[in-house]
Motif scaffolding. Structure first.
Motif, short mmCIF file in Angstrom:
data_model
loop_
_atom_site.label_atom_id
_atom_site.label_comp_id
_atom_site.label_asym_id
_atom_site.label_seq_id
_atom_site.Cartn_x
_atom_site.Cartn_y
_atom_site.Cartn_z
N GLU A 29 0.60 -0.99 0.33
CA GLU A 29 0.09 -0.15 0.45
C GLU A 29 0.68 1.41 0.30
O GLU A 29 0.39 2.20 -0.52
CB GLU A 29 -0.72 -0.03 1.40
CG GLU A 29 -2.33 -1.06 0.57
CD GLU A 29 -2.91 -1.30 1.72
OE1 GLU A 29 -3.15 0.07 3.85
OE2 GLU A 29 -3.48 -1.69 2.23
N LEU A 30 2.27 1.36 0.71
CA LEU A 30 3.01 2.17 0.88
C LEU A 30 3.57 2.58 -0.87
O LEU A 30 3.56 1.33 -1.18
CB LEU A 30 3.52 2.39 1.04
CG LEU A 30 5.06 3.42 2.61
CD1 LEU A 30 3.65 4.31 3.15
CD2 LEU A 30 6.19 3.14 3.52
N GLU A 31 3.36 4.25 -1.35
CA GLU A 31 3.79 3.86 -2.38
C GLU A 31 5.74 4.45 -2.39
O GLU A 31 6.53 5.18 -1.96
CB GLU A 31 3.14 5.10 -2.63
CG GLU A 31 3.67 5.42 -4.59
CD GLU A 31 3.03 6.60 -5.17
OE1 GLU A 31 3.23 7.27 -6.40
OE2 GLU A 31 2.54 7.75 -4.59
N ASP A 48 1.51 16.48 -2.40
CA ASP A 48 1.37 16.88 -1.11
C ASP A 48 1.76 16.66 0.44
O ASP A 48 1.32 16.02 1.11
CB ASP A 48 0.08 17.24 -0.46
CG ASP A 48 -1.14 15.78 -0.01
OD1 ASP A 48 -0.66 15.11 -0.94
OD2 ASP A 48 -1.65 15.63 -0.22
N THR A 49 3.09 15.16 -0.48
CA THR A 49 3.43 14.14 0.62
C THR A 49 4.76 14.66 0.85
O THR A 49 5.56 15.73 0.73
CB THR A 49 3.35 12.59 0.30
OG1 THR A 49 4.15 12.68 -1.14
CG2 THR A 49 2.21 12.18 0.19
N TYR A 50 5.46 13.93 1.87
CA TYR A 50 6.93 13.66 2.61
C TYR A 50 7.28 12.95 1.19
O TYR A 50 7.05 12.09 0.86
CB TYR A 50 6.99 13.69 3.58
CG TYR A 50 7.18 14.20 4.73
CD1 TYR A 50 8.28 15.21 4.43
CD2 TYR A 50 6.13 14.30 5.31
CE1 TYR A 50 8.37 16.01 5.67
CE2 TYR A 50 5.83 15.65 6.47
CZ TYR A 50 7.52 16.01 6.66
OH TYR A 50 7.24 17.47 7.65
N ALA A 51 8.34 13.91 0.58
CA ALA A 51 8.87 12.60 -0.37
C ALA A 51 10.51 12.60 -0.38
O ALA A 51 11.52 12.90 0.18
CB ALA A 51 9.78 13.04 -1.90
N LEU A 52 10.84 11.08 -0.07
CA LEU A 52 12.65 10.56 1.23
C LEU A 52 13.06 9.47 0.29
O LEU A 52 12.17 8.61 -0.30
CB LEU A 52 12.04 9.86 2.16
CG LEU A 52 10.84 10.89 3.89
CD1 LEU A 52 9.79 9.94 3.66
CD2 LEU A 52 11.42 11.45 4.04
N VAL A 99 12.58 5.75 -3.67
CA VAL A 99 11.36 6.34 -3.24
C VAL A 99 10.27 6.48 -2.67
O VAL A 99 9.81 5.20 -2.99
CB VAL A 99 11.47 7.86 -3.97
CG1 VAL A 99 10.63 7.92 -4.83
CG2 VAL A 99 10.74 9.54 -3.18
N VAL A 100 9.92 6.60 -1.38
CA VAL A 100 8.83 6.78 -0.53
C VAL A 100 7.91 8.18 -0.46
O VAL A 100 8.56 8.47 0.07
CB VAL A 100 8.96 5.95 0.94
CG1 VAL A 100 9.54 6.44 1.38
CG2 VAL A 100 7.94 5.25 1.68
N TYR A 101 6.63 8.04 -0.79
CA TYR A 101 6.01 8.93 -0.04
C TYR A 101 5.04 9.15 0.92
O TYR A 101 4.45 7.86 0.82
CB TYR A 101 4.75 9.16 -1.71
CG TYR A 101 5.74 9.78 -2.70
CD1 TYR A 101 6.34 10.57 -3.22
CD2 TYR A 101 6.51 8.46 -3.80
CE1 TYR A 101 7.24 11.54 -4.23
CE2 TYR A 101 6.93 8.96 -4.65
CZ TYR A 101 7.18 10.07 -5.38
OH TYR A 101 8.37 10.59 -6.31
#
Length: 284
Positions: A29-31, A48-52, A99-101
């Protein structure tokens, strides 16, 4: 290509320049994405998310808060919600990254309602953040187990909060419960026209106070949050192969052109370009 934290090979990492630009989506589920781009990856945009992100190879160059930034292999990027940025290769060999959002509301679940943490410069120098991002991106080929994902997001929130450079004088008077009620209402009414009057009624908070609180706690405005949730829904329908014109209407946009403009603003590419990077044929 090796994991900079364990010196072990990445199970799904591909050589640079293997087959042009590409994007892989991790299961779950996590992008989470892994990608390679040879030149310009995406135009200036904000989400509108953190991009890590981890840079895995090459030089990952981007413009962030008015300055050029360059990330080398093993570095961690932390981009704050709604901060405009672009993406491009810093050298001719291109760049490779994961990357994870992470949505601000997931951070708020751990912080319990605090101003969102902010990391100056967009590239982390904090080992706590490096470890927290590693926990989300290292096991890329398998979905995170529910408890594993929850633990990793909690650790990320704590690391972000600890490393935050948010000014100490930032406003501390806000109503988290009211802002979250408004957020939930937006999620429940994606295909409906919504006015600030509606958000006032559901939250019990003055519209202007609510708008300020929403930005402080979730990193963007109520309207921008609504648009991004509509785009999230639209992306899922695109992957399923539905037509863009039909998706636009189903997701609350006035027409396909309106959806395309918002998509490019959010992701730095058109729906057609986004689907191409995923290897999915465009539906008219």
């Amino acid at each position: 290509m090796c994991d900079p934290f364990s010196n072990e090979p990445y199970p799904s990492a591909r050589p640079l320049n293997e087959r042009g630009d590409w994007v892989l989506r991790a299961p779950g589920e996590l992008e989470r994405l892994e990608a390679y781009f040879a030149g310009v990856a995406y135009a200036p945009h904000s989400h509108d998310t953190y991009a890590l992100a981890w840079t895995l190879g090459g030089v990952q160059s981007f413009t962030y808060r008015g300055a050029a930034r360059h990330s080398l292999a093993g570095r961690t990027l932390v981009l704050h919600p709604d901060e405009k940025h672009d993406g491009r290769a810093g050298t001719e060999i291109g760049f490779h990254y994961r990357v994870v959002y992470v949505a601000p509301e997931q951070i708020q679940l751990a912080l319990g309602g605090k101003p969102l943490p902010f990391i100056e410069g967009g590239i982390s120098e904090d080992p706590r953040l490096d470890r927290a991002v590693a926990a989300l991106l290292r096991e890329f080929d398998q979905p995170l187990e529910p408890l594993q994902g929850q633990d990793a997001l909690f650790d990320l929130a704590v690391a972000l909060d600890g490393a935050s450079t948010t000014p100490s004088g930032q406003r501390k008077s806000f109503d988290y419960r009211a802002a979250d009620l408004a957020r939930q209402y937006l999620c429940d009414c994606l295909d409906q026209p919504i006015q600030l009057d509606d958000l006032e009624d559901v939250s019990g908070r003055n519209r202007w106070q609510l708008s300020r609180d929403f930005r402080l706690l979730f990193g963007t405005s109520p309207y921008r949050y609504l648009i991004m949730r509509r785009l999230d829904r639209a992306k899922g329908l695109m992957i399923r192969g539905e037509s863009l014109a039909g998706i636009a209407i189903d997701c609350g946009f006035s027409d396909q052109s309106h959806m395309t403009r918002q998509f490019r603003k959010a992701y730095g590419m058109t729906p057609k370009q986004w689907l191409k990077t995923l290897g999915i044929a465009l539906q008219k």
